[in-house]
Design a protein around this motif. Structure first.
Motif, short mmCIF file in Angstrom:
data_model
loop_
_atom_site.label_atom_id
_atom_site.label_comp_id
_atom_site.label_asym_id
_atom_site.label_seq_id
_atom_site.Cartn_x
_atom_site.Cartn_y
_atom_site.Cartn_z
N LYS A 114 13.04 -56.49 13.52
CA LYS A 114 11.72 -57.46 13.70
C LYS A 114 11.99 -57.71 15.11
O LYS A 114 11.26 -57.68 16.43
N SER A 115 13.33 -57.73 15.65
CA SER A 115 14.22 -57.64 16.40
C SER A 115 13.70 -56.71 17.73
O SER A 115 12.84 -57.86 19.23
N THR A 116 14.03 -55.66 17.51
CA THR A 116 13.30 -54.83 18.84
C THR A 116 11.50 -54.70 19.33
O THR A 116 11.63 -54.30 20.22
N LEU A 117 11.38 -54.98 17.96
CA LEU A 117 9.19 -54.74 18.13
C LEU A 117 9.51 -56.19 18.68
O LEU A 117 8.45 -56.04 19.75
N ALA A 118 9.73 -57.02 18.34
CA ALA A 118 9.74 -58.56 19.48
C ALA A 118 9.89 -58.20 20.63
O ALA A 118 8.87 -58.93 22.23
N LYS A 119 11.00 -57.72 20.87
CA LYS A 119 11.69 -57.46 22.23
C LYS A 119 10.94 -57.14 23.27
O LYS A 119 10.21 -57.01 24.58
N ARG A 120 10.06 -55.69 22.36
CA ARG A 120 9.21 -55.07 23.12
C ARG A 120 7.42 -55.38 23.13
O ARG A 120 6.81 -55.06 24.44
N LEU A 121 7.55 -56.41 22.13
CA LEU A 121 6.31 -57.04 22.99
C LEU A 121 6.00 -58.04 23.74
O LEU A 121 4.84 -58.32 24.92
N MET A 122 7.17 -58.77 24.14
CA MET A 122 7.69 -59.92 24.89
C MET A 122 7.59 -58.97 26.36
O MET A 122 6.99 -59.59 27.24
N ALA A 123 7.77 -57.83 26.73
CA ALA A 123 7.79 -57.06 27.43
C ALA A 123 6.35 -56.18 28.01
O ALA A 123 6.12 -56.20 29.00
N TRP A 124 5.85 -56.24 27.04
CA TRP A 124 4.22 -55.15 26.94
C TRP A 124 3.40 -56.49 27.47
O TRP A 124 2.14 -56.85 28.41
N ASP A 125 3.89 -57.68 27.00
CA ASP A 125 2.68 -58.87 27.32
C ASP A 125 3.55 -60.19 27.80
O ASP A 125 4.09 -60.93 26.66
N PRO A 126 4.24 -59.92 29.27
CA PRO A 126 5.12 -61.13 29.81
C PRO A 126 4.06 -62.98 29.20
O PRO A 126 5.15 -63.85 29.43
N ASP A 132 0.19 -67.27 23.54
CA ASP A 132 0.65 -67.42 22.06
C ASP A 132 2.34 -67.51 21.89
O ASP A 132 2.33 -67.20 22.95
N THR A 133 2.51 -68.20 21.09
CA THR A 133 3.76 -67.85 21.09
C THR A 133 4.51 -67.12 19.59
O THR A 133 3.68 -66.75 17.92
N LEU A 134 5.34 -65.93 20.09
CA LEU A 134 5.93 -64.91 19.03
C LEU A 134 7.60 -65.78 18.46
O LEU A 134 7.61 -66.51 19.25
N PHE A 135 7.42 -65.38 16.95
CA PHE A 135 8.42 -66.15 16.60
C PHE A 135 9.10 -64.54 14.91
O PHE A 135 8.37 -64.41 15.17
N ASP A 136 10.35 -65.13 15.19
CA ASP A 136 11.20 -64.12 14.88
C ASP A 136 12.25 -65.22 13.55
O ASP A 136 13.23 -65.35 13.70
N ILE A 137 11.24 -65.22 12.46
CA ILE A 137 12.18 -66.59 11.22
C ILE A 137 11.68 -65.48 10.02
O ILE A 137 11.49 -64.12 10.01
N ASP A 138 12.51 -65.61 9.17
CA ASP A 138 12.38 -65.39 7.41
C ASP A 138 11.36 -65.68 7.02
O ASP A 138 10.30 -67.02 7.33
N TRP A 139 10.99 -65.58 5.70
CA TRP A 139 10.22 -65.68 4.80
C TRP A 139 10.20 -67.66 4.81
O TRP A 139 8.52 -67.68 4.48
N GLN A 140 10.31 -68.02 4.29
CA GLN A 140 11.17 -69.95 4.69
C GLN A 140 10.09 -70.00 5.54
O GLN A 140 9.21 -71.46 5.37
N GLY A 141 10.53 -69.93 6.96
CA GLY A 141 10.05 -70.61 7.89
C GLY A 141 8.33 -70.35 8.20
O GLY A 141 7.39 -70.64 8.33
N GLY A 142 7.83 -68.84 7.72
CA GLY A 142 6.52 -68.19 7.92
C GLY A 142 6.12 -69.20 6.91
O GLY A 142 4.85 -69.50 7.33
N GLN A 143 6.40 -69.64 5.42
CA GLN A 143 5.62 -70.13 4.99
C GLN A 143 5.44 -72.11 5.57
O GLN A 143 4.59 -71.98 5.26
#
Ligand code: ADP
Ligand code: 5GP
Length: 211
Positions: free
Chosen positions: A18-30, A97-108
Motif C-alpha cells: 500500500k505505501s508503494t501504491l500510495a506514493k505512485r498515486l501522489m506522483a500521478w496527481d500532486p 482529496d486526502t489519501l490515508f495509509d492506515i489499518d482497518w481500525q482507522g478505516g472503521q
C-alpha cells in the motif's frame, strides 16, 4: 467546476504494497494530499519526520488524542498511530482529496465518523502469503522478529477485507496501480461529489433557450 473532496483510505496487511501504491498515486496527481500520520514507533532508515510520519513520544501522542486532534487513532504492532484532523479538514474545505495509509481500525473509525460519506476505501491483498513474506523481507527494513510479528498479524488484518468498498489483489504492480487510478477517477465523477453540476446544467439549458 468544484468538487467535494474525498477521503481515500488504503489498507492492507503490512508488505502487500500500500505505501508503494500510495506514493505512485501522489506522483500521478500532486493535488492529492497525503495524510501524514503521527506515530510512536521509531523512524526506519530513510524516513523523514513530517514527511513519512510525525514521530512522537508516547506522552506527546496521548496529548494530541486528549486535545481532540486525531481523526482516528489505534494501536498497531505495539505502537500508536493516528491521523491528525487539521490537515484533513483543510483539504476537505479546499475540495481536495486526502489519501490515508492506515489499518482497518482507522478505516472503521473514519467510516463511522461524520466524514463517513466522503470515504472511499480500498483494501490491498497480496497474491499469496508466501509472496507477502518475500516482500516484507525484500523491503529489508525490519528485523526477523519484527517481520514475524507482522506476518502473525496479517491474517487478522486480511479478515477485514469485506468492510472495504474496493479490493485489489496486488499481483502485478502496474496493473494494480492502473485499477486504483480507475477507482479514483470513477469516484471523483460521482454526482454527489460535484456540487456545481446543477448550475452547470442550468447553463447548458440557457444555451439551448438562446438558440
Ligand atoms: P506496505 O506499505 O503495504 O507495508 P510496501 O509498499 O512497503 O508495503 O511494499 C512492500 C515491498 O513489496 C516493497 O519492497 C515494495 O517495493 C514491494 N512491492 C510492492 N508491490 C509489489 C508488487 N506488485 N510486486 C512486487 N513487489 C511489490
Ligand atoms: P508501518 O509501521 O509499517 O509504517 O505501519 C504499520 C501499520 O500502521 C500499517 O498497517 C499502516 O497502514 C498503519 N498506520 C499507519 N498510520 C496509521 C494511522 O494514522 N492510523 C492507523 N489506524 N493506522 C496507521
Amino acid at each position: 467546476m468544484s468538487r467535494r473532496g474525498l477521503l481515500l483510505i488504503l489498507s492492507s496487511p503490512s508488505g502487500a504494497g500500500k505505501s508503494t501504491l500510495a506514493k505512485r498515486l501522489m506522483a500521478w496527481d500532486p493535488s492529492l494530499r497525503f495524510s501524514v500520520s503521527a506515530t510512536t514507533r521509531a523512524p526506519r532508515a530513510g524516513e523523514v519526520d513530517g514527511r513519512d510520519y510525525f514521530f512522537k513520544s508516547r506522552s506527546e501522542f496521548e496529548d494530541m488524542v486528549a486535545a481532540g486532534q486525531m481523526l482516528e487513532h489505534a494501536e498497531v504492532f505495539g505502537n500508536f498511530y493516528g491521523s491528525p484532523r487539521g490537515p484533513v479538514e483543510a483539504a476537505m474545505s479546499d475540495g481536495r482529496d486526502t489519501l490515508f495509509d492506515i489499518d482497518w481500525q482507522g478505516g472503521q473509525q473514519i467510516r463511522n465518523s461524520a466524514l463517513g460519506r466522503d470515504v472511499v476505501s480500498v483494501f490491498i491483498l497480496p497474491p499469496s502469503i508466501a509472496e507477502l513474506e518475500r516482500r516484507l523481507r525484500g523491503r529489508g527494513q525490519d528485523s526477523d522478529a519484527v517481520i514475524a510479528g507482522r506476518m502473525a498479524k496479517s491474517q487478522a488484518e486480511i479478515s477485514h477485507w469485506a468492510e472495504y468498498d474496493y479490493v485489489l489483489v496486488n499481483d502485478d504492480l502496474e496493473a494494480t496501480f492502473a485499477r486504483l487510478v480507475t477507482v479514483v477517477e470513477a469516484e471523483r465523477s460521482r454526482r454527489d461529489r460535484q456540487p456545481d453540476l446543477a448550475e452547470f446544467v442550468r447553463g447548458l439549458n440557457q444555451e439551448f433557450e438562446a438558440r
